[in-house]
Design a protein around this motif. Structure first.
Motif, short mmCIF file in Angstrom:
data_model
loop_
_atom_site.label_atom_id
_atom_site.label_comp_id
_atom_site.label_asym_id
_atom_site.label_seq_id
_atom_site.Cartn_x
_atom_site.Cartn_y
_atom_site.Cartn_z
N GLY A 219 0.69 -0.96 -0.10
CA GLY A 219 0.00 -0.03 0.04
C GLY A 219 0.65 1.30 0.02
O GLY A 219 0.07 2.17 -0.07
N LEU A 220 2.24 1.17 0.19
CA LEU A 220 3.07 2.35 0.39
C LEU A 220 4.04 2.45 -0.80
O LEU A 220 5.16 3.05 -0.57
CB LEU A 220 3.69 2.30 1.75
CG LEU A 220 3.03 2.57 2.77
CD1 LEU A 220 3.66 2.40 4.14
CD2 LEU A 220 1.83 3.87 2.71
N ARG A 221 3.70 1.65 -1.87
CA ARG A 221 4.81 1.74 -2.87
C ARG A 221 4.91 3.01 -3.57
O ARG A 221 6.15 3.41 -3.82
CB ARG A 221 4.36 0.61 -4.01
CG ARG A 221 4.49 -0.66 -3.57
CD ARG A 221 4.35 -1.64 -4.77
NE ARG A 221 4.00 -3.09 -4.37
CZ ARG A 221 4.99 -3.91 -3.85
NH1 ARG A 221 6.48 -3.37 -3.84
NH2 ARG A 221 4.74 -5.12 -3.50
N ARG A 222 3.87 3.65 -3.73
CA ARG A 222 3.97 5.16 -4.50
C ARG A 222 4.52 6.12 -3.41
O ARG A 222 5.49 6.94 -3.91
CB ARG A 222 2.57 5.60 -4.91
CG ARG A 222 2.07 4.73 -6.17
CD ARG A 222 0.77 5.36 -6.34
NE ARG A 222 0.05 4.49 -7.41
CZ ARG A 222 0.62 4.37 -8.73
NH1 ARG A 222 1.64 5.10 -9.49
NH2 ARG A 222 -0.05 3.65 -9.67
N GLU A 223 4.08 6.07 -2.32
CA GLU A 223 4.74 6.98 -1.18
C GLU A 223 6.39 6.48 -1.15
O GLU A 223 7.19 7.44 -1.07
CB GLU A 223 4.45 6.74 0.11
CG GLU A 223 2.69 7.40 0.22
CD GLU A 223 1.72 6.40 -0.68
OE1 GLU A 223 1.93 5.71 -0.90
OE2 GLU A 223 0.79 7.30 -0.78
N LEU A 224 6.70 5.25 -1.18
CA LEU A 224 8.13 4.96 -1.03
C LEU A 224 8.93 5.67 -2.41
O LEU A 224 10.08 6.07 -2.28
CB LEU A 224 8.49 3.26 -1.24
CG LEU A 224 9.71 2.71 -1.26
CD1 LEU A 224 10.58 3.47 0.00
CD2 LEU A 224 9.78 1.38 -1.08
N ALA A 225 8.25 5.55 -3.48
CA ALA A 225 8.93 6.03 -4.66
C ALA A 225 9.18 7.36 -4.51
O ALA A 225 10.21 7.99 -4.89
CB ALA A 225 8.26 5.78 -5.78
N VAL A 226 8.12 8.19 -3.89
CA VAL A 226 8.49 9.90 -3.71
C VAL A 226 9.45 10.06 -2.80
O VAL A 226 10.38 10.82 -2.94
CB VAL A 226 7.09 10.26 -3.30
CG1 VAL A 226 7.37 11.64 -3.11
CG2 VAL A 226 6.03 10.08 -4.59
N ALA A 227 9.33 9.17 -1.72
CA ALA A 227 10.60 9.23 -0.65
C ALA A 227 11.88 8.88 -1.07
O ALA A 227 12.82 9.89 -0.75
CB ALA A 227 10.08 8.52 0.60
N LEU A 228 12.09 8.01 -1.66
CA LEU A 228 13.12 7.74 -2.34
C LEU A 228 13.84 8.51 -3.19
O LEU A 228 15.11 9.00 -3.45
CB LEU A 228 13.37 6.22 -3.36
CG LEU A 228 13.20 5.20 -2.11
CD1 LEU A 228 13.21 3.77 -2.94
CD2 LEU A 228 14.53 4.96 -1.12
N THR A 229 13.04 9.22 -4.14
CA THR A 229 13.31 10.13 -5.38
C THR A 229 13.82 11.44 -4.42
O THR A 229 14.91 11.95 -4.77
CB THR A 229 12.20 10.60 -6.21
OG1 THR A 229 11.80 9.22 -6.61
CG2 THR A 229 12.36 11.52 -6.99
N LEU A 230 13.00 11.96 -3.55
CA LEU A 230 13.22 13.27 -2.94
C LEU A 230 14.77 13.07 -2.10
O LEU A 230 15.64 13.92 -2.27
CB LEU A 230 12.21 13.82 -1.89
CG LEU A 230 10.84 14.00 -2.79
CD1 LEU A 230 9.86 14.49 -1.68
CD2 LEU A 230 11.03 15.26 -3.58
N THR A 231 14.62 12.06 -1.32
CA THR A 231 15.90 11.86 -0.53
C THR A 231 17.39 11.53 -1.36
O THR A 231 18.34 12.11 -0.92
CB THR A 231 15.77 10.60 0.60
OG1 THR A 231 15.22 9.56 -0.13
CG2 THR A 231 14.65 11.26 1.65
N SER A 232 16.92 10.83 -2.34
CA SER A 232 18.38 10.48 -3.32
C SER A 232 18.88 11.82 -3.97
O SER A 232 19.96 12.00 -3.90
CB SER A 232 17.95 9.41 -4.33
OG SER A 232 17.62 8.30 -3.65
#
Length: 303
Positions: A219-232
Motif C-alpha cells: 500500500g505504500l509503494r508510491r509513497e516509497l517511490a516519492v520518498a526515495l526520489t526526494l531523499t536521493s
C-alpha cells in the motif's frame, strides 16, 4: 429514428487555447532551468578559468571526470550518502509506521512534528549544530566517555576529522534530517490503506512482519517511490552540509560532486571542468530518479 447531432464548436468560437495558460510557467522553467543547463553544457566543452578566453576542449573535461581518481571518489562518496540519506531513513520510517499501524500511539501529531522539524530548519543551522555535537567535548563523545566509564571500550574520537568515520558521520546527519520526511509520507499513505485489510491479516494469524509485508508495503509503494526520489536527490546534490562541517576533508574523504563544482570554480579556476561535473551529476540524478519511477510503475502494474 434520426441520430442526435453532437454539439459542435459554434462558428467563430476560439480553438482550444489551454496551452496558453501553461506558457508562462514553461517560460520561467526554460529561462531559469533549461537555459542554464544548456549553457553549462556548452561551457563544459571548453578549458576556461571564468575570466580569460576559453579554448575548445571537446569532451576532454568529461574524460577527466571519468578518469580522475579524486572526482571518481567524489561520485562514490555521493552514492554512499544515498544509503544514509535515502535507504536508512526509509527503512527506519517503515519500522515506525509498522509499529504505529499495530498500536495506538498517544501524541502522534507531536511525535510526527518533532521528527519532521529538521526539514524546516536551514541546513546550515543543522550543520553547525551537529558540528558542535561531534566535537571533542560535544554530546556524542560525552555519551561515549560515560559508556567507557561503565566498562565499554572508548569509542570517542574526532568524528569529522577522522578519515574513516567522517563520511558516515556526515551521512548520519542526513539520516536524521530525512527521517521525518519519509515518516510523514508513509503515515499519509498508511491512512489510505483500508483497515479491513489489517483485520483480515490478523484473523489469518499474520504476525507483525507478515502483516507489514502483505498489507503495509504494497500500500505504500508510491509513497516509497516519492520518498526515495526526494531523499536521493538531496544526497546527490548535497553541498552546504559538507561545506560547513568538513569542507571536503579530511584529505578529500568527504568530497562530493557539488562541493567539487564549487572547488573547481572558485578555488582552482577550472570552470569548464566544474560545468562537466555539474552536467554529469545532473545526468546521474535524472537516471536515478527515472529508475526509481520505472520501478514504482512496474510494481504498480504488476499489482
Amino acid at each position: 429514428m434520426t441520430a442526435r447531432r453532437r454539439p459542435g464548436r459554434p462558428p467563430g468560437a476560439p480553438r482550444n487555447i489551454g496551452w496558453l495558460y501553461v506558457l508562462p510557467a514553461l517560460a520561467v522553467y526554460g529561462v531559469f532551468l533549461l537555459w542554464p543547463l544548456v549553457r553549462g553544457f556548452w561551457f563544459s566543452l571548453y578549458d576556461w578559468d571564468g575570466i580569460s578566453t576559453g579554448t575548445w576542449a571537446g569532451l576532454s573535461n568529461y574524460a577527466t571526470v571519468l578518469t580522475d581518481p579524486g572526482l571518481r571518489g567524489a561520485f562514490g562518496h555521493a552514492l554512499i550518502l544515498v544509503v544514509f540519506y535515502a535507504i536508512l531513513p526509509c527503512l527506519l520510517a517503515f519500522l515506525l509506521v509498522a509499529v504505529i499501524t499495530r498500536t495506538r500511539v498517544r501524541g502522534l501529531a507531536l511525535f510526527r512534528t518533532v521528527l519532521f522539524l529538521p526539514q524546516v530548519v536551514a541546513m546550515v543551522a543543522v550543520a553547525v549544530a551537529w558540528q558542535w555535537m561531534y566535537s571533542a567535548d560535544g554530546p556524542v563523545n560525552g555519551v561515549l566517555h560515560l559508556l567507557h566509564r561503565l566498562g565499554l571500550p572508548d569509542w570517542s574520537r574526532g568524528w569529522l576529522g577522522d578519515f574513516t568515520f567522517a563520511l558516515p558521520a556526515v551521512g548520519l546527519i542526513g539520516t536524521w534530517v530525512e527521517l521525518g520526511l519519509a515518516l510523514v509520507l508513509f503515515l499519509a499513505g498508511a491512512q489510505r490503506i483500508p483497515g479491513e485489510l489489517y483485520d483480515a491479516a490478523r484473523i489469518d494469524g499474520a504476525g507483525p512482519f507478515a502483516e507489514f509485508r502483505a498489507v503495509t508495503l504494497p500500500g505504500l509503494r508510491r509513497e516509497l517511490a516519492v520518498a526515495l526520489t526526494l531523499t536521493s536527490v538531496m544526497a546527490l546534490r548535497n553541498f552546504d552540509l559538507v561545506y560547513v562541517t568538513t569542507k571536503g576533508g579530511p584529505g578529500g574523504a568527504t568530497r562530493v560532486p557539488s562541493y567539487e563544482v564549487y572547488n573547481r570554480t572558485f578555488n582552482t579556476g577550472e570552470v569548464g571542468l566544474a560545468c562537466a561535473i555539474g552536467v554529469t551529476l545532473a545526468v546521474l540524478v535524472f537516471a536515478l530518479t527515472a529508475g526509481i519511477g520505472r520501478l514504482a510503475e512496474g510494481r504498480g502494474e504488476a499489482r
